[in-house]
Motif scaffolding. Structure first.
Motif, PDB file in Angstrom:
ATOM      1  N   ASN A  97      -2.133   4.363  12.696  1.00 29.17           N
ATOM      2  CA  ASN A  97      -0.741   4.045  13.270  1.00 29.17           C
ATOM      3  C   ASN A  97       0.143   5.709  13.270  1.00 29.17           C
ATOM      4  O   ASN A  97       0.545   6.466  12.773  1.00 29.17           O
ATOM      5  N   THR A 123      -3.879  -3.756   2.491  1.00 25.22           N
ATOM      6  CA  THR A 123      -2.316  -4.565   2.511  1.00 25.22           C
ATOM      7  C   THR A 123      -3.233  -5.891   2.614  1.00 25.22           C
ATOM      8  O   THR A 123      -3.516  -6.732   3.264  1.00 25.22           O
ATOM      9  N   ARG A 182       4.601  -8.040  -0.859  1.00 29.42           N
ATOM     10  CA  ARG A 182       4.317  -6.480  -1.130  1.00 29.42           C
ATOM     11  C   ARG A 182       3.159  -6.534  -2.283  1.00 29.42           C
ATOM     12  O   ARG A 182       3.319  -6.768  -3.958  1.00 29.42           O
ATOM     13  N   TYR A 196      -4.761  -1.890   8.575  1.00 28.69           N
ATOM     14  CA  TYR A 196      -4.924  -2.424   9.870  1.00 28.69           C
ATOM     15  C   TYR A 196      -6.737  -2.991   9.245  1.00 28.69           C
ATOM     16  O   TYR A 196      -6.698  -3.345  10.842  1.00 28.69           O
ATOM     17  N   TYR A 211       0.803   8.352  10.204  1.00 27.93           N
ATOM     18  CA  TYR A 211       2.117   7.044  10.009  1.00 27.93           C
ATOM     19  C   TYR A 211       3.070   7.633   9.374  1.00 27.93           C
ATOM     20  O   TYR A 211       2.901   9.171   7.912  1.00 27.93           O
ATOM     21  N   SER A 270       0.704  -1.164   0.082  1.00 22.30           N
ATOM     22  CA  SER A 270      -0.163   0.270   0.181  1.00 22.30           C
ATOM     23  C   SER A 270       0.772   1.489  -0.226  1.00 22.30           C
ATOM     24  O   SER A 270       0.348   2.138  -0.612  1.00 22.30           O
ATOM     25  N   ASN A 271       2.183   1.204   0.695  1.00 26.23           N
ATOM     26  CA  ASN A 271       3.397   2.066  -0.150  1.00 26.23           C
ATOM     27  C   ASN A 271       3.145   2.491  -1.142  1.00 26.23           C
ATOM     28  O   ASN A 271       3.093   3.981  -1.203  1.00 26.23           O
ATOM     29  N   SER A 313      -0.170  -6.871   3.585  1.00 25.55           N
ATOM     30  CA  SER A 313       1.337  -7.322   4.822  1.00 25.55           C
ATOM     31  C   SER A 313       0.272  -6.968   5.929  1.00 25.55           C
ATOM     32  O   SER A 313       1.462  -8.293   6.580  1.00 25.55           O
ATOM     33  N   LYS A 314      -0.297  -7.353   6.073  1.00 28.44           N
ATOM     34  CA  LYS A 314      -0.585  -7.471   8.103  1.00 28.44           C
ATOM     35  C   LYS A 314      -1.591  -9.065   7.860  1.00 28.44           C
ATOM     36  O   LYS A 314      -1.447  -9.515   8.401  1.00 28.44           O
ATOM     37  N   ASP A 352      -7.026   4.651   5.235  1.00 26.12           N
ATOM     38  CA  ASP A 352      -6.094   3.729   5.181  1.00 26.12           C
ATOM     39  C   ASP A 352      -6.310   2.323   6.007  1.00 26.12           C
ATOM     40  O   ASP A 352      -5.532   2.925   7.457  1.00 26.12           O
TER      41      ASP A 352
HETATM   42  N1  PMP Z   1      -0.185   2.024   5.680  1.00 33.59           N
HETATM   43  C1  PMP Z   1      -0.750   2.325   7.446  1.00 33.59           C
HETATM   44  C2  PMP Z   1      -0.748   2.539   7.934  1.00 33.59           C
HETATM   45  C3  PMP Z   1       1.156   1.403   8.026  1.00 33.59           C
HETATM   46  O1  PMP Z   1       0.866   1.133   8.634  1.00 33.59           O
HETATM   47  C4  PMP Z   1       1.847   0.807   6.826  1.00 33.59           C
HETATM   48  C5  PMP Z   1       2.644   0.006   6.937  1.00 33.59           C
HETATM   49  N2  PMP Z   1       3.298  -0.311   8.369  1.00 33.59           N
HETATM   50  C6  PMP Z   1       1.751   1.274   5.994  1.00 33.59           C
HETATM   51  C7  PMP Z   1       0.233   1.600   4.449  1.00 33.59           C
HETATM   52  C8  PMP Z   1       1.756   0.070   4.321  1.00 33.59           C
HETATM   53  O2  PMP Z   1       1.788  -1.034   4.286  1.00 33.59           O
HETATM   54  P1  PMP Z   1       2.622  -2.395   3.052  1.00 33.59           P
HETATM   55  O3  PMP Z   1       3.252  -1.165   1.839  1.00 33.59           O
HETATM   56  O4  PMP Z   1       3.609  -3.691   3.195  1.00 33.59           O
HETATM   57  O5  PMP Z   1       1.053  -2.668   2.082  1.00 33.59           O
END
Ligand code: PMP
Length: 370
Positions: free
Chosen positions: A170, A229, A240, A203, A121, A96-97, A231-232, A200
């Protein structure tokens, strides 16, 4: 003349990144909000077989529109809404970055402004800087909630092109109530300017029962973007893949700035395989949510302040010397994150064994300091 001839505003800046230490040195790693549960053997085998299939045609470019992956993500997201999320509403990128960077490439830029409310963030100001978007940060209240009147006043004053709101936030773990998202979408769209409101939800899957996702509000606001994402909750930070749901016109605008073939064939195949294992991967989310609630209760029992959390981490404190607490934990093999407002620390939720190690270490550190 300095070398290399970097843009002056980037000169001398350290690359972003949480401190990473090898697991053999620090066995309990609770610093970057990872999911502590690796995928099962079946899931790993399915990902490996899918990647091997993709490898057979690696001489060709991948599907630039990653239609199969977008369809799978749309159907996954549709579980969280009463209607349906359509394929045309979904976009994905390398984390998501990257989704967020693409949003600022398309909707920010020179002469434009991005707004968030601190603490927020820490990557957002970096995306703004890299896309030459002006960055403005308002403030959250002492309990990390948003005061809606103040937030609306700020939007009226700043007239941001993009509002970035992590929910759950975050580093605080705070979720935004739907009325806040609605109010901010309305404020951002006043005076004929459709400022985007990006919620965003990295989480999102960890939110407590009864806390709705902003996805429900998409039909009501064409300027709303909800990002997620893998990722979590999906325990796939190494893959990614991040994604968003929004009005199809927003996805079309991103297509202008994305690099061609930005999602590799291997990434698409592995993400599709991981999504087929959603029930298993998301099964661990419930365990993590329960462990999060236990950790919050335990920290409060110990007399610490803890921000209410809808995420897979919690922010606790406050310490006169938070660095000493962080270091004391590290000396005992537990790595957490020194982040957030002065005096606070953030711990990611791990396995029960990891949380027991964290609790034992914290008790020792506090005893030693008093
Ligand atoms: N948004 C928030 C609030 C996050 O904390 C994070 C990762 N720590 C991300 C986006 C990005 O995560 P990713 O690129 O792994 O999807």
């Amino acid at each position: 003349m300095t070398f290399p001839p970097i843009r002056p505003e980037l000169a001398g800046i350290e690359p972003y990144g949480a401190p990473q230490l090898p697991v053999d040195q620090v066995p309990v790693q609770l610093n970057v909000n990872e999911n502590p549960y690796p995928p099962s053997a079946e899931c790993v085998a399915d990902i490996a077989a899918s990647a091997a299939d993709a490898a057979r045609t690696l001489n060709r470019y991948p599907d630039r529109e990653f239609v199969a992956l977008r369809a799978a993500l749309a159907s996954y997201l549709s579980r969280d809404v009463s209607g349906e999320i359509a394929v045309e509403q979904v976009w994905a990128a390398n984390g998501s970055n990257e989704v967020m960077l693409q949003l600022l490439q398309a909707f920010g830029g020179p002469g434009r402004t991005a707004l968030s409310f601190a603490p927020t963030y820490s990557m957002y100001p970096e995306y703004a800087r890299d896309t030459m978007t002006a960055w403005v940060a308002g403030r959250r209240e002492d309990d990390f909630s948003l005061d809606l009147d103040r937030a609306r006043a700020m939007i009226e004053e700043v007239r941001p092109d993009v509002v970035l709101l992590p929910s759950p936030n975050n580093p605080t773990g705070t979720a935004l109530p739907p009325e806040a998202v609605t109010a901010l979408c309305e404020s951002a769209a006043e005076d004929g300017i459709d400022g985007l409101v990006v919620v965003d939800e990295a989480y999102g899957e960890f939110r407590r029962a009864g806390v709705p996702s902003a996805l429900e509000l998409l039909p009501a606001h064409r300027n709303l973007v909800v990002t997620r994402t893998m990722s979590k909750a999906f325990a796939a930070a190494g893959l990614r893949v991040g994604y968003l749901a929004a009005d199809p016109a927003i996805c079309d605008a991103i297509r202008v700035v994305r690099l061609p073939y930005h999602l590799s064939a291997v990434t698409q195949a592995a993400a599709l395989a991981a999504l087929r294992h959603a029930p298993e991967l998301l099964g661990n989310v419930d365990q993590l949510r329960a462990q999060r609630d236990k950790t919050v209760a335990w920290l409060r029992d110990q007399g610490h302040r803890v921000a209410d959390s809808d995420a897979n981490f919690c922010l606790f404190g406050t310490f006169r010397d938070r660095h000493a607490v962080w270091q004391g934990l590290l000396d005992r093999g537990v790595l957490i994150r020194e982040t957030g407002p002065e005096g606070w620390l953030r711990v990611s939720i791990g396995t029960p064994e990891e949380m027991a190690a964290f609790e034992d270490a914290l008790v020792e550190v506090i005893k030693e300091m008093t």
